[in-house]
Write a protein that holds these residues in place. Structure first.
Motif, PDB file in Angstrom:
ATOM      1  N   GLY A 146     -66.651-120.065  10.876  1.00  0.00           N
ATOM      2  CA  GLY A 146     -65.660-118.974  11.121  1.00  0.00           C
ATOM      3  C   GLY A 146     -64.349-119.465  11.527  1.00  0.00           C
ATOM      4  N   GLY A 147     -64.159-120.682  12.089  1.00  0.00           N
ATOM      5  CA  GLY A 147     -62.900-121.388  12.823  1.00  0.00           C
ATOM      6  C   GLY A 147     -62.256-121.569  11.702  1.00  0.00           C
ATOM      7  N   GLN A 148     -60.917-121.231  11.785  1.00  0.00           N
ATOM      8  CA  GLN A 148     -59.705-121.606  10.876  1.00  0.00           C
ATOM      9  C   GLN A 148     -58.589-122.269  11.264  1.00  0.00           C
ATOM     10  N   PHE A 149     -58.296-123.318  10.576  1.00  0.00           N
ATOM     11  CA  PHE A 149     -57.427-124.453  10.889  1.00  0.00           C
ATOM     12  C   PHE A 149     -56.423-124.705   9.825  1.00  0.00           C
ATOM     13  N   GLY A 150     -55.418-125.051  10.365  1.00  0.00           N
ATOM     14  CA  GLY A 150     -54.158-125.211   9.251  1.00  0.00           C
ATOM     15  C   GLY A 150     -53.461-126.570   9.449  1.00  0.00           C
ATOM     16  N   ALA A 151     -52.879-127.408   8.841  1.00  0.00           N
ATOM     17  CA  ALA A 151     -52.074-128.534   8.889  1.00  0.00           C
ATOM     18  C   ALA A 151     -51.056-128.801   8.141  1.00  0.00           C
ATOM     19  N   THR A 152     -50.163-129.243   8.278  1.00  0.00           N
ATOM     20  CA  THR A 152     -48.859-129.693   7.448  1.00  0.00           C
ATOM     21  C   THR A 152     -48.287-130.928   7.705  1.00  0.00           C
ATOM     22  N   ALA A 153     -47.570-131.370   6.538  1.00  0.00           N
ATOM     23  CA  ALA A 153     -46.714-132.640   6.925  1.00  0.00           C
ATOM     24  C   ALA A 153     -45.715-132.798   6.158  1.00  0.00           C
ATOM     25  N   SER A 154     -44.593-133.260   6.788  1.00  0.00           N
ATOM     26  CA  SER A 154     -43.090-133.258   5.987  1.00  0.00           C
ATOM     27  C   SER A 154     -42.470-134.624   6.389  1.00  0.00           C
ATOM     28  N   ALA A 155     -41.543-134.710   5.528  1.00  0.00           N
ATOM     29  CA  ALA A 155     -40.679-135.964   5.527  1.00  0.00           C
ATOM     30  C   ALA A 155     -39.504-135.680   4.949  1.00  0.00           C
ATOM     31  N   ALA A 156     -38.479-136.246   5.860  1.00  0.00           N
ATOM     32  CA  ALA A 156     -36.876-136.002   5.657  1.00  0.00           C
ATOM     33  C   ALA A 156     -36.707-134.577   4.981  1.00  0.00           C
ATOM     34  N   GLY A 157     -37.335-133.603   5.890  1.00  0.00           N
ATOM     35  CA  GLY A 157     -36.983-132.129   5.578  1.00  0.00           C
ATOM     36  C   GLY A 157     -37.763-131.437   4.526  1.00  0.00           C
ATOM     37  N   GLN A 158     -38.783-132.215   3.953  1.00  0.00           N
ATOM     38  CA  GLN A 158     -39.260-131.845   2.695  1.00  0.00           C
ATOM     39  C   GLN A 158     -40.897-131.533   3.010  1.00  0.00           C
ATOM     40  N   ARG A 159     -41.361-130.722   2.759  1.00  0.00           N
ATOM     41  CA  ARG A 159     -42.885-130.414   2.942  1.00  0.00           C
ATOM     42  C   ARG A 159     -43.617-131.243   2.037  1.00  0.00           C
ATOM     43  N   ILE A 160     -44.557-132.315   2.346  1.00  0.00           N
ATOM     44  CA  ILE A 160     -45.106-132.871   1.334  1.00  0.00           C
ATOM     45  C   ILE A 160     -46.765-132.704   1.150  1.00  0.00           C
ATOM     46  N   ALA A 161     -47.286-131.936   2.426  1.00  0.00           N
ATOM     47  CA  ALA A 161     -48.595-131.624   2.232  1.00  0.00           C
ATOM     48  C   ALA A 161     -48.916-130.431   3.076  1.00  0.00           C
ATOM     49  N   GLU A 162     -49.953-129.796   2.788  1.00  0.00           N
ATOM     50  CA  GLU A 162     -50.443-128.728   3.499  1.00  0.00           C
ATOM     51  C   GLU A 162     -51.830-128.252   3.604  1.00  0.00           C
ATOM     52  N   ALA A 163     -52.504-127.978   4.440  1.00  0.00           N
ATOM     53  CA  ALA A 163     -54.059-127.653   4.086  1.00  0.00           C
ATOM     54  C   ALA A 163     -54.564-126.363   5.025  1.00  0.00           C
ATOM     55  N   ARG A 164     -55.224-125.452   4.629  1.00  0.00           N
ATOM     56  CA  ARG A 164     -55.844-124.706   5.376  1.00  0.00           C
ATOM     57  C   ARG A 164     -57.284-124.445   5.147  1.00  0.00           C
ATOM     58  N   ILE A 165     -58.183-124.483   6.348  1.00  0.00           N
ATOM     59  CA  ILE A 165     -59.631-124.507   5.972  1.00  0.00           C
ATOM     60  C   ILE A 165     -60.344-123.412   6.883  1.00  0.00           C
ATOM     61  N   THR A 166     -61.481-123.111   6.405  1.00  0.00           N
ATOM     62  CA  THR A 166     -62.332-122.370   7.356  1.00  0.00           C
ATOM     63  C   THR A 166     -63.834-122.863   7.462  1.00  0.00           C
ATOM     64  N   LEU A 167     -64.126-123.193   8.725  1.00  0.00           N
ATOM     65  CA  LEU A 167     -65.309-123.971   9.030  1.00  0.00           C
ATOM     66  C   LEU A 167     -66.629-123.084   8.673  1.00  0.00           C
ATOM     67  N   GLU A 168     -67.450-123.759   8.040  1.00  0.00           N
ATOM     68  CA  GLU A 168     -68.895-123.205   7.844  1.00  0.00           C
ATOM     69  C   GLU A 168     -70.065-123.515   8.169  1.00  0.00           C
ATOM     70  N   GLN A 169     -70.293-124.738   8.423  1.00  0.00           N
ATOM     71  CA  GLN A 169     -71.495-125.803   8.793  1.00  0.00           C
ATOM     72  C   GLN A 169     -71.317-127.040   9.113  1.00  0.00           C
ATOM     73  N   PRO A 170     -72.176-127.367  10.093  1.00  0.00           N
ATOM     74  CA  PRO A 170     -71.958-128.871  10.721  1.00  0.00           C
ATOM     75  C   PRO A 170     -72.401-129.819   9.275  1.00  0.00           C
ATOM     76  N   VAL A 171     -71.710-131.081   9.626  1.00  0.00           N
ATOM     77  CA  VAL A 171     -71.970-132.249   8.656  1.00  0.00           C
ATOM     78  C   VAL A 171     -73.200-132.670   9.069  1.00  0.00           C
ATOM     79  N   PRO A 172     -74.165-132.940   8.135  1.00  0.00           N
ATOM     80  CA  PRO A 172     -75.587-133.673   8.861  1.00  0.00           C
ATOM     81  C   PRO A 172     -75.310-134.990   9.222  1.00  0.00           C
ATOM     82  N   ASP A 173     -74.503-135.834   8.213  1.00  0.00           N
ATOM     83  CA  ASP A 173     -74.326-137.176   8.717  1.00  0.00           C
ATOM     84  C   ASP A 173     -72.635-137.641   8.726  1.00  0.00           C
ATOM     85  N   PRO A 174     -72.104-137.472   9.951  1.00  0.00           N
ATOM     86  CA  PRO A 174     -70.955-137.706   9.959  1.00  0.00           C
ATOM     87  C   PRO A 174     -70.408-139.107   9.637  1.00  0.00           C
TER      88      PRO A 174
END
Length: 282
Positions: A146-174
């Motif tokens: 249920g945890g929600q996380f966002g992330a962004t990246a920009s360069a020279a004043g321009q947005r180049i990447a963004e992500a938004r995720i909602t966690l659901e379950q553990p990873v069995p083998d990280p």
């Protein structure tokens, strides 16, 4: 004059980056994606080929780092803390599955200097991501289902990447998320006229992590899009998650090709993500 990188100085403490080893700990928001295999292949330098088993697969990572060398550099957080955004693409070095890093952005000059020494093509950018705190409450997401996380990246004043995720379950083998060594291209051109196409250094190197540790790694099978500012549309992949790790990284030289990398890029759509705590030594 003393120092590992410029500027050299009488006491050797003015340099941007001291000599290795370099130790890291941090938190990562990672998004797996699939893009046009041709766009991914266009970024590969001579000596690397697309991985036929996972053509077009990549991972975008937003990382909040803390760094230290042989002392307690983390006691000076203005210098030791920085944020980073990078992309890796699946590839092959001979018959070995590897990851290739065509693009990476940091907000700290020392981190950029260390990256150039290692062959990471670091550029300046601005990177931000949601933080989680154990105290709980409405000011922090849950580090779990249920945890929600966002992330962004920009360069020279321009947005180049963004992500938004909602966690659901553990990873069995990280460890399965970091099972490909990263191959970089160390490239340092000459300044002399007539020799611009004859670099002083041009070599593939492998970045090897030692003592890697990952913790608190939940995932989610669906994530919001991540965007790269350059090029074609992707095919979605199904996973997202954040997690922590620790490691030691030693650059290893590979003899071989001396051709420059092709430019290229792709628009990324992440559908699988992860949040993690990381630690490493380079």
């Amino acid at each position: 004059m003393k120092g590992y990188t410029v500027p050299l100085s009488p006491r050797g403490i003015a340099n941007l980056a001291p000599a290795p080893p370099w130790h890291y700990a941090g938190t990562v928001v990672g998004v797996e994606f699939f893009t046009d295999p041709a766009a991914a292949a266009a970024t590969l330098p001579e000596g690397l080929t697309p991985d036929p088993d996972s053509a077009g697969r990549g991972v975008a990572m937003f990382i909040d780092w803390q760094y230290s060398s042989t002392g307690l550099e983390y006691l000076d957080p203005a210098r030791s803390q920085y944020r980073e955004f990078l992309i890796t693409l699946d590839a092959r070095y001979n018959d070995t599955p590897v990851a290739w890093c065509p693009y990476i952005y940091v907000d700290n000059d020392s981190a950029m200097a260390r990256g150039w020494v290692q062959g990471f093509p670091k550029k300046l950018g601005a990177v931000h991501q949601t933080r989680a705190y154990s105290v709980g409450g409405p000011g922090t997401p849950v580090l779990g289902p249920g945890g929600q996380f966002g992330a962004t990246a920009s360069a020279a004043g321009q947005r180049i990447a963004e992500a938004r995720i909602t966690l659901e379950q553990p990873v069995p083998d990280p460890t399965a998320l970091m099972n490909r060594p990263v191959i970089n291209l160390r490239h340092f051109p000459r300044l002399a006229a007539g020799q611009h196409d004859k670099p002083a250094v041009h070599e593939l190197v492998m970045s090897v992590l030692d003592d890697t540790a990952i913790s608190d790694l939940p995932t989610c099978p669906s994530g919001a899009p991540a965007r790269d500012s350059t090029s074609t549309s992707p095919t979605p992949s199904p996973t997202s998650s954040p997690s922590p790790t620790t490691a030691t990284d030693h650059p290893t030289r590979h003899e071989g090709p001396a051709a420059g990398p092709h430019s290229g890029g792709s628009q990324l759509l992440g559908t699988q993500a992860a949040l993690a705590n990381l630690g490493a030594i380079e």
